[in-house]
Write a protein that holds these residues in place. Structure first.
Motif, PDB file in Angstrom:
ATOM      1  N   GLN A  93       0.858  -1.185   0.000  1.00  0.00           N
ATOM      2  CA  GLN A  93       0.000   0.000   0.000  1.00  0.00           C
ATOM      3  C   GLN A  93       0.891   1.231   0.000  1.00  0.00           C
ATOM      4  O   GLN A  93       1.968   1.227   0.587  1.00  0.00           O
ATOM      5  CB  GLN A  93      -0.887   0.067   1.245  1.00  0.00           C
ATOM      6  CG  GLN A  93      -2.010  -0.905   1.286  1.00  0.00           C
ATOM      7  CD  GLN A  93      -2.857  -0.727   2.536  1.00  0.00           C
ATOM      8  OE1 GLN A  93      -2.395  -0.238   3.563  1.00  0.00           O
ATOM      9  NE2 GLN A  93      -4.085  -1.145   2.445  1.00  0.00           N
ATOM     10  N   VAL A  94       0.409   2.267  -0.660  1.00  0.00           N
ATOM     11  CA  VAL A  94       1.080   3.565  -0.671  1.00  0.00           C
ATOM     12  C   VAL A  94       0.156   4.543   0.047  1.00  0.00           C
ATOM     13  O   VAL A  94      -1.033   4.624  -0.277  1.00  0.00           O
ATOM     14  CB  VAL A  94       1.331   4.050  -2.112  1.00  0.00           C
ATOM     15  CG1 VAL A  94       1.961   5.425  -2.117  1.00  0.00           C
ATOM     16  CG2 VAL A  94       2.189   3.051  -2.870  1.00  0.00           C
ATOM     17  N   VAL A  95       0.676   5.254   1.030  1.00  0.00           N
ATOM     18  CA  VAL A  95      -0.118   6.274   1.705  1.00  0.00           C
ATOM     19  C   VAL A  95      -0.144   7.487   0.776  1.00  0.00           C
ATOM     20  O   VAL A  95       0.900   7.963   0.325  1.00  0.00           O
ATOM     21  CB  VAL A  95       0.488   6.642   3.075  1.00  0.00           C
ATOM     22  CG1 VAL A  95      -0.308   7.768   3.714  1.00  0.00           C
ATOM     23  CG2 VAL A  95       0.517   5.414   3.976  1.00  0.00           C
ATOM     24  N   ARG A  96      -1.358   7.934   0.448  1.00  0.00           N
ATOM     25  CA  ARG A  96      -1.534   9.013  -0.526  1.00  0.00           C
ATOM     26  C   ARG A  96      -0.665  10.211  -0.160  1.00  0.00           C
ATOM     27  O   ARG A  96      -0.824  10.817   0.894  1.00  0.00           O
ATOM     28  CB  ARG A  96      -2.994   9.431  -0.582  1.00  0.00           C
ATOM     29  CG  ARG A  96      -3.297  10.447  -1.687  1.00  0.00           C
ATOM     30  CD  ARG A  96      -4.764  10.766  -1.764  1.00  0.00           C
ATOM     31  NE  ARG A  96      -5.620   9.601  -1.815  1.00  0.00           N
ATOM     32  CZ  ARG A  96      -5.840   8.848  -2.904  1.00  0.00           C
ATOM     33  NH1 ARG A  96      -5.241   9.140  -4.021  1.00  0.00           N
ATOM     34  NH2 ARG A  96      -6.657   7.813  -2.848  1.00  0.00           N
ATOM     35  N   PRO A  97       0.300  10.547  -1.030  1.00  0.00           N
ATOM     36  CA  PRO A  97       1.184  11.680  -0.743  1.00  0.00           C
ATOM     37  C   PRO A  97       0.476  13.007  -0.966  1.00  0.00           C
ATOM     38  O   PRO A  97      -0.497  13.084  -1.711  1.00  0.00           O
ATOM     39  CB  PRO A  97       2.326  11.489  -1.745  1.00  0.00           C
ATOM     40  CG  PRO A  97       1.729  10.713  -2.867  1.00  0.00           C
ATOM     41  CD  PRO A  97       0.627   9.872  -2.275  1.00  0.00           C
ATOM     42  N   ASP A  98       0.990  14.059  -0.314  1.00  0.00           N
ATOM     43  CA  ASP A  98       0.389  15.393  -0.460  1.00  0.00           C
ATOM     44  C   ASP A  98       1.256  16.325  -1.296  1.00  0.00           C
ATOM     45  O   ASP A  98       1.019  17.516  -1.358  1.00  0.00           O
ATOM     46  CB  ASP A  98       0.108  16.010   0.904  1.00  0.00           C
ATOM     47  CG  ASP A  98       1.375  16.257   1.710  1.00  0.00           C
ATOM     48  OD1 ASP A  98       2.491  16.018   1.192  1.00  0.00           O
ATOM     49  OD2 ASP A  98       1.253  16.696   2.856  1.00  0.00           O
ATOM     50  N   ASP A  99       2.274  15.805  -1.949  1.00  0.00           N
ATOM     51  CA  ASP A  99       3.217  16.546  -2.788  1.00  0.00           C
ATOM     52  C   ASP A  99       4.111  17.476  -1.977  1.00  0.00           C
ATOM     53  O   ASP A  99       4.744  18.363  -2.521  1.00  0.00           O
ATOM     54  CB  ASP A  99       2.525  17.315  -3.916  1.00  0.00           C
ATOM     55  CG  ASP A  99       3.515  17.710  -5.009  1.00  0.00           C
ATOM     56  OD1 ASP A  99       4.538  17.017  -5.151  1.00  0.00           O
ATOM     57  OD2 ASP A  99       3.284  18.714  -5.695  1.00  0.00           O
ATOM     58  N   GLY A 100       4.172  17.251  -0.684  1.00  0.00           N
ATOM     59  CA  GLY A 100       5.087  18.023   0.150  1.00  0.00           C
ATOM     60  C   GLY A 100       6.449  17.354   0.194  1.00  0.00           C
ATOM     61  O   GLY A 100       6.727  16.417  -0.556  1.00  0.00           O
ATOM     62  N   PRO A 101       7.315  17.809   1.092  1.00  0.00           N
ATOM     63  CA  PRO A 101       8.672  17.265   1.171  1.00  0.00           C
ATOM     64  C   PRO A 101       8.783  15.943   1.940  1.00  0.00           C
ATOM     65  O   PRO A 101       9.847  15.337   1.952  1.00  0.00           O
ATOM     66  CB  PRO A 101       9.445  18.370   1.893  1.00  0.00           C
ATOM     67  CG  PRO A 101       8.412  19.014   2.764  1.00  0.00           C
ATOM     68  CD  PRO A 101       7.127  18.959   1.977  1.00  0.00           C
ATOM     69  N   ALA A 102       7.697  15.504   2.565  1.00  0.00           N
ATOM     70  CA  ALA A 102       7.744  14.281   3.370  1.00  0.00           C
ATOM     71  C   ALA A 102       8.036  13.058   2.502  1.00  0.00           C
ATOM     72  O   ALA A 102       7.666  13.015   1.327  1.00  0.00           O
ATOM     73  CB  ALA A 102       6.415  14.092   4.100  1.00  0.00           C
ATOM     74  N   PRO A 103       8.700  12.052   3.090  1.00  0.00           N
ATOM     75  CA  PRO A 103       8.967  10.832   2.332  1.00  0.00           C
ATOM     76  C   PRO A 103       7.664  10.141   1.903  1.00  0.00           C
ATOM     77  O   PRO A 103       6.650  10.228   2.594  1.00  0.00           O
ATOM     78  CB  PRO A 103       9.723   9.948   3.318  1.00  0.00           C
ATOM     79  CG  PRO A 103      10.261  10.870   4.346  1.00  0.00           C
ATOM     80  CD  PRO A 103       9.277  12.007   4.424  1.00  0.00           C
ATOM     81  N   LEU A 104       7.725   9.468   0.774  1.00  0.00           N
ATOM     82  CA  LEU A 104       6.615   8.664   0.298  1.00  0.00           C
ATOM     83  C   LEU A 104       6.515   7.438   1.199  1.00  0.00           C
ATOM     84  O   LEU A 104       7.491   6.705   1.372  1.00  0.00           O
ATOM     85  CB  LEU A 104       6.876   8.226  -1.147  1.00  0.00           C
ATOM     86  CG  LEU A 104       5.832   7.308  -1.768  1.00  0.00           C
ATOM     87  CD1 LEU A 104       4.515   8.043  -1.955  1.00  0.00           C
ATOM     88  CD2 LEU A 104       6.345   6.769  -3.099  1.00  0.00           C
ATOM     89  N   GLU A 105       5.359   7.227   1.812  1.00  0.00           N
ATOM     90  CA  GLU A 105       5.175   6.086   2.711  1.00  0.00           C
ATOM     91  C   GLU A 105       4.660   4.888   1.935  1.00  0.00           C
ATOM     92  O   GLU A 105       3.614   4.960   1.290  1.00  0.00           O
ATOM     93  CB  GLU A 105       4.180   6.425   3.817  1.00  0.00           C
ATOM     94  CG  GLU A 105       4.659   7.496   4.764  1.00  0.00           C
ATOM     95  CD  GLU A 105       3.618   7.806   5.821  1.00  0.00           C
ATOM     96  OE1 GLU A 105       3.155   6.852   6.496  1.00  0.00           O
ATOM     97  OE2 GLU A 105       3.251   8.983   5.952  1.00  0.00           O
ATOM     98  N   VAL A 106       5.417   3.785   2.012  1.00  0.00           N
ATOM     99  CA  VAL A 106       5.040   2.546   1.330  1.00  0.00           C
ATOM    100  C   VAL A 106       5.048   1.423   2.363  1.00  0.00           C
ATOM    101  O   VAL A 106       6.057   1.196   3.032  1.00  0.00           O
ATOM    102  CB  VAL A 106       6.028   2.209   0.186  1.00  0.00           C
ATOM    103  CG1 VAL A 106       5.603   0.936  -0.528  1.00  0.00           C
ATOM    104  CG2 VAL A 106       6.136   3.363  -0.796  1.00  0.00           C
ATOM    105  N   ARG A 107       3.923   0.748   2.482  1.00  0.00           N
ATOM    106  CA  ARG A 107       3.801  -0.412   3.373  1.00  0.00           C
ATOM    107  C   ARG A 107       3.884  -1.646   2.493  1.00  0.00           C
ATOM    108  O   ARG A 107       3.122  -1.762   1.525  1.00  0.00           O
ATOM    109  CB  ARG A 107       2.466  -0.392   4.100  1.00  0.00           C
ATOM    110  CG  ARG A 107       2.254   0.839   4.935  1.00  0.00           C
ATOM    111  CD  ARG A 107       0.837   0.897   5.475  1.00  0.00           C
ATOM    112  NE  ARG A 107       0.626   2.168   6.147  1.00  0.00           N
ATOM    113  CZ  ARG A 107      -0.531   2.812   6.174  1.00  0.00           C
ATOM    114  NH1 ARG A 107      -1.594   2.306   5.587  1.00  0.00           N
ATOM    115  NH2 ARG A 107      -0.623   3.963   6.806  1.00  0.00           N
ATOM    116  N   VAL A 108       4.765  -2.562   2.835  1.00  0.00           N
ATOM    117  CA  VAL A 108       4.969  -3.727   1.990  1.00  0.00           C
ATOM    118  C   VAL A 108       5.177  -4.976   2.839  1.00  0.00           C
ATOM    119  O   VAL A 108       5.857  -4.937   3.860  1.00  0.00           O
ATOM    120  CB  VAL A 108       6.153  -3.492   1.017  1.00  0.00           C
ATOM    121  CG1 VAL A 108       7.446  -3.294   1.754  1.00  0.00           C
ATOM    122  CG2 VAL A 108       6.270  -4.594   0.005  1.00  0.00           C
TER     123      VAL A 108
END
Length: 102
Positions: free
Chosen positions: A34-49
């Motif tokens: 799953q990918v946590v919907r990013p907000d296009d900010g500087p935070a890392p892309l969260e991926v659960r695998v």
């Protein structure tokens, strides 16, 4: 729905999935993420695998390789959360790959 924007970069979900599929401990017996919907900010892309190992060191190494691959191929910094098999919810028809934060 399959186009994501993170850290000023646009990419297809399939591009992210290709990086995940390159790791046997993630891709076998089936690829579940799953990918946590990013907000296009500087935070890392969260991926659960989900990973097919209980070894914390192996999970960490795979997560680091995937994060490095995503940085190289997509140009985004990712935070990979390694989970045990059968942790993520399963859908009867189509898996929900992008989820809202929370």
């Amino acid at each position: 729905a399959d186009l994501l924007r993170c850290q000023g970069t646009r990419f297809q979900l399939s591009e992210l999935e290709a990086s995940l599929r390159s790791e046997a401990l993630i891709a076998q017996p089936s690829l579940e993420y799953q990918v946590v919907r990013p907000d296009d900010g500087p935070a890392p892309l969260e991926v659960r695998v989900e990973m097919a190992t209980e070894d914390p060191a192996a999970r960490h190494q795979v997560a680091e390789r995937v994060a490095a691959d995503l940085k190289e191929k997509l140009g985004v910094v990712a935070a990979i959360e390694a989970l045990a098999r059968d942790t993520l919810p399963r859908a009867g028809y189509k898996a929900k790959r992008v989820v809202d934060p929370g």
